[in-house]
Each structure stands twice: as structure tokens, then as C-alpha cells.
Design an enzyme around this catalytic site. Structure first.
Site, mmCIF file in Angstrom:
data_model
loop_
_atom_site.group_PDB
_atom_site.id
_atom_site.type_symbol
_atom_site.label_atom_id
_atom_site.label_comp_id
_atom_site.label_asym_id
_atom_site.label_seq_id
_atom_site.Cartn_x
_atom_site.Cartn_y
_atom_site.Cartn_z
ATOM 1 N N ASP A 205 0.774 -1.128 -0.016
ATOM 2 C CA ASP A 205 0.159 0.008 0.114
ATOM 3 C C ASP A 205 0.802 1.299 0.053
ATOM 4 O O ASP A 205 0.234 2.422 -0.081
ATOM 5 C CB ASP A 205 -1.067 -0.049 1.304
ATOM 6 C CG ASP A 205 -2.075 0.977 1.019
ATOM 7 O OD1 ASP A 205 -2.670 1.342 -0.037
ATOM 8 O OD2 ASP A 205 -2.533 1.456 2.275
ATOM 9 N N SER A 229 -6.879 5.135 -0.268
ATOM 10 C CA SER A 229 -7.174 3.908 -0.783
ATOM 11 C C SER A 229 -8.567 3.590 -0.780
ATOM 12 O O SER A 229 -9.130 3.585 0.309
ATOM 13 C CB SER A 229 -6.399 2.811 -0.170
ATOM 14 O OG SER A 229 -4.733 2.938 -0.096
ATOM 15 N N GLN A 279 -4.760 -1.173 -7.432
ATOM 16 C CA GLN A 279 -5.553 -0.497 -6.500
ATOM 17 C C GLN A 279 -6.180 0.737 -7.274
ATOM 18 O O GLN A 279 -5.514 1.057 -8.074
ATOM 19 C CB GLN A 279 -4.495 0.209 -5.509
ATOM 20 C CG GLN A 279 -5.444 0.971 -4.305
ATOM 21 C CD GLN A 279 -4.316 1.712 -3.347
ATOM 22 O OE1 GLN A 279 -3.950 2.725 -3.574
ATOM 23 N NE2 GLN A 279 -3.791 0.866 -2.425
#
Length: 288
Positions: A205, A229, A279
Site C-alpha cells: 500500500d 485507498s 489499487q
């Protein structure tokens, strides 16, 4: 956190009941819980319900609410299916009775089959040729924008060395990709595969939306853009070790509707593809 032991302590959850677990938070320099932490803790919760030695091969998650750093997170695991080859778990993460995150994860028994992968980019500079975030902080100090400086000043169990360093004072759009080497701090010799996958999930991430931001660097930066996110998917292909640097190679095919999409591949230094990531994140321009 300063070492892999600190990170493992954060990711290994306390058992409340057979399928319910509790985790705590550590800041990475942002006001909310780091998405990678929630992803990795949810995988830890799901893994604790796997008793047939199956290995995580994919996960898909949505971030629903910003996590509060001051509150513990409760992870509830639903045993969706244990089939002949695959086991599926659904995890919900709650704070104060509100669901802030959901994840589905699939685990697979070990099987033999076909094998191929894409190649690592052999033209990228090696980590020995690059400056780490720590090096940049020491060399450039107060020249770094305040928000960025505050972020990289936080002690981490991971060292990052970006291949392409963006100068925030050069107002020009850049190609929508980034490559970052990373390495854990501390002894990694005794990590099992499940722990390595959870740590890799945590790291995944970091840096990924930078590729989407690069394409708009003439006007967009971390100080004038709200980012978060939104969803995160990951596929785990091969066992690996953390004893050397790994390369996170990321590209962004699209930004639109205040969202940025990026996908990445994670390689060992000798070119083994260990995981792929995708993502979509919020990229909302803020009024100056």
C-alpha cells in the site's frame, strides 16, 4: 516501529473468539490508520482460521471508512468455504460498531502446474546506486515540502529507495510509472510464508498511487490533493525471502472522476515475480 519484529507485533492479532480478532494501530505519518496495516491484519485474521496448510493466493478488499488511530480494530472472519482445493474467508473490520473495511481472501492447496512470468526490468538502477528516504531527509532536510518531510521522518521497519525521484519544485507532468526498491530492517531469516505474505501486503500500500500522481505533477501534489485507498487487490505467486532488496514496479493506466488506478509487480532482485497488486484510490483536487 524500527524493525521487522515491531511490524510482526503489529500484524499478529489477539484472538477474542475462534473467529474474531483484535488489532491495534501505529501511525505511518498520516492522520488515519494506514491501509496497508488493515490489509495485512485482515489477512492475519483470515490465516488464523486456516487449518489445512493452504496458502494465500489472492485477496480483494474495499476501504469503507477512515480508520481511527486511537481505537482498536475488531476483525470478524466468516468461513465461506473449504472445498477440495480452495478455502475462502471473508473478513470485516469494525471500529465502534461500524464496519470500516471488508476483505475476501482465497487459500489454495499446493499443486504442480504450468509456470511462466513476465521479466523484471533489468535497466532500472540497483539499490546501491540510489538514495533512501532516510538519505534524502539527511541531505535535503528543510528543502523537502513540509507534508512530505513529516511523512518520511516517521521511523519505519522498511527502507525505501525510489528509482525515479520526483522534484516537487519542477512543475512538469511525468510518465505514469514508478519503481521503488524496498528492504526490511532487522532479522528476516525465520519468517514463515504466511508472515512474509502479510508483510508484503503491508508494504504494497506504500508508493502505489505515486504512479497516478506523476502523470499530473505539473499541478497535483500530496499537499493539494486528497488521497485515500478505495480498494486493493493482490495475487501471491511464489515463495521468496526478505534477505535482499525487492523491486516494486508500478504503472498507472488511468485517472478519472477523482480516482486514480495503478497496478504493480513485486520482484526479487534476481527477477522472480512474487506478487502483483492493483489499487484504485481517491485523487480529489483540493481548493487552494
Amino acid at each position: 516501529m524500527t524493525s521487522v519484529d515491531d511490524l510482526l507485533h503489529l500484524l499478529n492479532l489477539e484472538s477474542i473468539t475462534e473467529n474474531q480478532f483484535q488489532g491495534y494501530n501505529k501511525t505511518v505519518g498520516s492522520p488515519n490508520v494506514f491501509g496497508g496495516q488493515v490489509l495485512a491484519q485482515a489477512i492475519n485474521a483470515a490465516s488464523q482460521t486456516i487449518t489445512n496448510n493452504r496458502v494465500l493466493h489472492s485477496m480483494h478488499a474495499y476501504f469503507l471508512e477512515a480508520g481511527n488511530l486511537e481505537l482498536p480494530i475488531i476483525y470478524n472472519v466468516a468461513l465461506v468455504r473449504d472445498g477440495g482445493s480452495f478455502s475462502v474467508r471473508r473478513v470485516t473490520a469494525d471500529q465502534n460498531g461500524k464496519t470500516i473495511f471488508i476483505l475476501s481472501a482465497s487459500f489454495h492447496k499446493k499443486e504442480d502446474g504450468y509456470n511462466h512470468q513476465i521479466d523484471i526490468n533489468t535497466k532500472v538502477k540497483q539499490p546501491e546506486e540510489l538514495m533512501s528516504w532516510t538519505d534524502m531527509l539527511g541531505q535535503f532536510g528543510d528543502a523537502i515540502p513540509k507534508k512530505t518531510k513529516g511523512f518520511i521522518e516517521i521511523e519505519r521497519p522498511i527502507e525505501f529507495k525510489p528509482v525515479e525521484v520526483v522534484n516537487p519544485f519542477n512543475k512538469e507532468d511525468l510518465p505514469p510509472f514508478t519503481n521503488v526498491w524496498f528492504k526490511l530492517k532487522g532479522d528476516t531469516s525465520n519468517l514463515n510464508l504466511a508472515s512474509k505474505q502479510q508483510i508484503l501486503t503491508y508494504v504494497s500500500d506504500y508508493n502505489i498511487l505515486a504512479a497516478a500522481m506523476n502523470r499530473h505533477a505539473s499541478k497535483a501534489h500530496w499537499g493539494n490533493t486528497q488521497t485515500a485507498s478505495l480498494d486493493h487487490s493482490m495475487w501471491y505467486f511464489r515463495d521468496f525471502d526478505f534477505d535482499d532488496w525487492l523491486l516494486y514496479s508500478i504503472e498507472s493506466p488511468n485517472t478519472s472522476n477523482a480516482r486514480g488506478f495503478a497496478k504493480g509487480n513485486i520482484f526479487t532482485r534476481d527477477g522472480k515475480l512474487v506478487a502483483s497488486v492493483a489499487q484504485e484510490g481517491l485523487m480529489r483536487p483540493l481548493n487552494s
